[in-house]
Write a protein that holds these residues in place. Sequence first.
Motif, PDB file in Angstrom:
ATOM      1  N   PRO A  51       9.739  15.958   4.195  1.00  0.00           N
ATOM      2  CA  PRO A  51      10.115  14.606   4.627  1.00  0.00           C
ATOM      3  C   PRO A  51       9.651  14.229   6.025  1.00  0.00           C
ATOM      4  O   PRO A  51       9.288  13.062   6.258  1.00  0.00           O
ATOM      5  N   GLU A  52       9.639  15.177   6.969  1.00  0.00           N
ATOM      6  CA  GLU A  52       9.240  14.812   8.331  1.00  0.00           C
ATOM      7  C   GLU A  52       7.744  14.503   8.436  1.00  0.00           C
ATOM      8  O   GLU A  52       7.274  13.982   9.453  1.00  0.00           O
ATOM      9  N   GLN A  53       6.986  14.786   7.345  1.00  0.00           N
ATOM     10  CA  GLN A  53       5.554  14.495   7.317  1.00  0.00           C
ATOM     11  C   GLN A  53       5.248  13.119   6.720  1.00  0.00           C
ATOM     12  O   GLN A  53       4.099  12.685   6.726  1.00  0.00           O
ATOM     13  N   HIS A  54       6.264  12.429   6.215  1.00  0.00           N
ATOM     14  CA  HIS A  54       6.023  11.158   5.537  1.00  0.00           C
ATOM     15  C   HIS A  54       5.495  10.087   6.481  1.00  0.00           C
ATOM     16  O   HIS A  54       4.678   9.240   6.091  1.00  0.00           O
ATOM     17  N   LYS A  55       5.942  10.112   7.745  1.00  0.00           N
ATOM     18  CA  LYS A  55       5.435   9.130   8.706  1.00  0.00           C
ATOM     19  C   LYS A  55       3.942   9.339   8.926  1.00  0.00           C
ATOM     20  O   LYS A  55       3.166   8.368   8.946  1.00  0.00           O
ATOM     21  N   SER A  56       3.524  10.600   9.063  1.00  0.00           N
ATOM     22  CA  SER A  56       2.093  10.884   9.228  1.00  0.00           C
ATOM     23  C   SER A  56       1.303  10.465   7.991  1.00  0.00           C
ATOM     24  O   SER A  56       0.179   9.958   8.101  1.00  0.00           O
ATOM     25  N   LEU A  57       1.893  10.667   6.812  1.00  0.00           N
ATOM     26  CA  LEU A  57       1.220  10.280   5.572  1.00  0.00           C
ATOM     27  C   LEU A  57       1.011   8.767   5.527  1.00  0.00           C
ATOM     28  O   LEU A  57      -0.057   8.290   5.117  1.00  0.00           O
ATOM     29  N   THR A  58       2.004   8.016   5.964  1.00  0.00           N
ATOM     30  CA  THR A  58       1.867   6.560   6.009  1.00  0.00           C
ATOM     31  C   THR A  58       0.797   6.135   7.008  1.00  0.00           C
ATOM     32  O   THR A  58      -0.006   5.238   6.735  1.00  0.00           O
TER      33      THR A  58
ATOM     34  N   PHE B 265       0.866  -1.171   0.000  1.00  0.00           N
ATOM     35  CA  PHE B 265       0.000   0.000   0.000  1.00  0.00           C
ATOM     36  C   PHE B 265       0.904   1.222   0.000  1.00  0.00           C
ATOM     37  O   PHE B 265       1.673   1.432   0.939  1.00  0.00           O
ATOM     38  N   ALA B 266       0.822   2.025  -1.046  1.00  0.00           N
ATOM     39  CA  ALA B 266       1.742   3.152  -1.212  1.00  0.00           C
ATOM     40  C   ALA B 266       0.989   4.467  -1.281  1.00  0.00           C
ATOM     41  O   ALA B 266       0.123   4.648  -2.141  1.00  0.00           O
ATOM     42  N   ALA B 267       1.310   5.378  -0.375  1.00  0.00           N
ATOM     43  CA  ALA B 267       0.799   6.743  -0.446  1.00  0.00           C
ATOM     44  C   ALA B 267       1.656   7.480  -1.466  1.00  0.00           C
ATOM     45  O   ALA B 267       2.830   7.765  -1.218  1.00  0.00           O
ATOM     46  N   SER B 268       1.088   7.753  -2.634  1.00  0.00           N
ATOM     47  CA  SER B 268       1.866   8.362  -3.714  1.00  0.00           C
ATOM     48  C   SER B 268       2.028   9.863  -3.488  1.00  0.00           C
ATOM     49  O   SER B 268       1.379  10.465  -2.627  1.00  0.00           O
ATOM     50  N   LYS B 269       2.922  10.462  -4.280  1.00  0.00           N
ATOM     51  CA  LYS B 269       3.168  11.907  -4.263  1.00  0.00           C
ATOM     52  C   LYS B 269       3.646  12.395  -2.899  1.00  0.00           C
ATOM     53  O   LYS B 269       3.291  13.483  -2.441  1.00  0.00           O
ATOM     54  N   ALA B 270       4.476  11.554  -2.242  1.00  0.00           N
ATOM     55  CA  ALA B 270       5.022  11.944  -0.940  1.00  0.00           C
ATOM     56  C   ALA B 270       5.904  13.180  -1.036  1.00  0.00           C
ATOM     57  O   ALA B 270       6.113  13.881  -0.044  1.00  0.00           O
ATOM     58  N   ASP B 271       6.414  13.459  -2.229  1.00  0.00           N
ATOM     59  CA  ASP B 271       7.271  14.641  -2.419  1.00  0.00           C
ATOM     60  C   ASP B 271       6.470  15.933  -2.391  1.00  0.00           C
ATOM     61  O   ASP B 271       7.049  17.027  -2.455  1.00  0.00           O
ATOM     62  N   HIS B 272       5.140  15.864  -2.291  1.00  0.00           N
ATOM     63  CA  HIS B 272       4.319  17.065  -2.140  1.00  0.00           C
ATOM     64  C   HIS B 272       4.190  17.468  -0.679  1.00  0.00           C
ATOM     65  O   HIS B 272       3.532  18.454  -0.360  1.00  0.00           O
ATOM     66  N   ALA B 273       4.798  16.687   0.219  1.00  0.00           N
ATOM     67  CA  ALA B 273       4.886  17.014   1.637  1.00  0.00           C
ATOM     68  C   ALA B 273       6.359  16.974   2.041  1.00  0.00           C
ATOM     69  O   ALA B 273       7.172  16.295   1.398  1.00  0.00           O
TER      70      ALA B 273
END
Length: 459
Positions: A339-346, A329-337
Amino acid sequence: MSLFGRVKHQGRELTSRALERHLRLGVTGLSGSGKTAFITSLVHQLTQGDDSGNLPFFDVVQQQRYLGGQLAGQVLAVPRFPLEQNLQYLQQEPPVWPPSTTGWSQLNLQLRYKAGSGVRAHLQSHSELALEIVDYPGEWLLDLPMLTMNYTQWCEFSWQLFSKAHRAETAQPFKQLLQGADINDGSELYVQQLTDSYKQLLAQFHQTAGAYLNQPGRLLIPGELAGAPMLQLFPLLPEQASQNTALAAKLTQHYNSYCKHVIKPFYQRYFSTLDRQVILVDCLSALNAGHAAVTELQRALQLILQSFHYGPSSLLRRLFKPRISRVLFAASKADHATPEQHKSLTLLLQQLLQQPLKNSQYQAATTEAMAIAAIRASASGFVQVDGLAQPCLSGTSADQKKLNYFPGEVPATVPPQAVFERHKFTFLPLQPLPWHGTSALPHIRMDHVLQFILGDKLR
């Protein structure tokens, strides 16, 4: 392709499956989730970007056992995924995203590597894995839940959906049209006229942020079915659908034909033999669109994932009744946030998928969730604000303006409606970073993706 040729091709595939030298990967996602970019990047990383600096967490590359990948031949009657054309779009000045998929296509790869241990490591100079990847419009994927409903149930489902806050105003003109319709007229011309009006409504929904469940998908992208009578299809109002009228009878017939002759073959051809699956979800665009959009995204994912079969693989099952043994399961477009927000996105992605993951069919499959960007559209860094370093992104907007900004925080859970009412999320769409084709496509965590999907097969 001749009958002998098809039998020969299927025989080779069965042999490869038995020896676990063949892997069929399904890249699943709604329209706009980034399937085209993902497949383009995945193939490019395996054929051009295979160095440890670019893919540090892909074990076979890090251990210098990967000998390379190359495009393999495929059945001439099968449309080919436009890899080279997509790469040309990314090399333009300025670069642009490749166009969305308008039909199904396939791409085959042959991966060559050295076995890391066991008998093969001593007796063979190299081993090979055939990787088969299929692409299709996300709009077609949304038809799969229709297989679980009859025409009357589909009408009820559709109009419940159309009553939601982000859809109701757009749906009102078509609702009024049906309220005045002659339900005893099942003529070809009249049904086509009403279908044309519904097609216009679907096109409007397609442009509405957060309106994901637009059925039937072939009305938006008909492919080879353009003009087929079974595409004369739209949901009557529930009270009309339950009546024994000429119009309801005609639409019921078309609905049943569509399920039998379009949706079922589509599923059997592309999904029933999958070994691994990547499910791409654009959480950030849903947040931008509001609470109703996030709720509809969650519902769409739940309905779609009920159509797949998951579980461990065995020799007989791989040969005759394959099941998906690994799901990313991949949350795409992580580069629109940042890096420190990537954990929250996941974490947000995991909550959106909480109900499907509770389903017992996933218990036997290996799953993982992560935030990725198949092709980077931003660079991350810091700016000084009142003497403190603040994270920021730099990139190019859709109208080619250079941006340096903080896009905002990503919630780790789905916010309640009250939060959306007082706060608007603004994760901006970005153009891809400049790329000249002489290096690997810039990405975020595609090495983690490759390790999860292929790592155990390249040992």
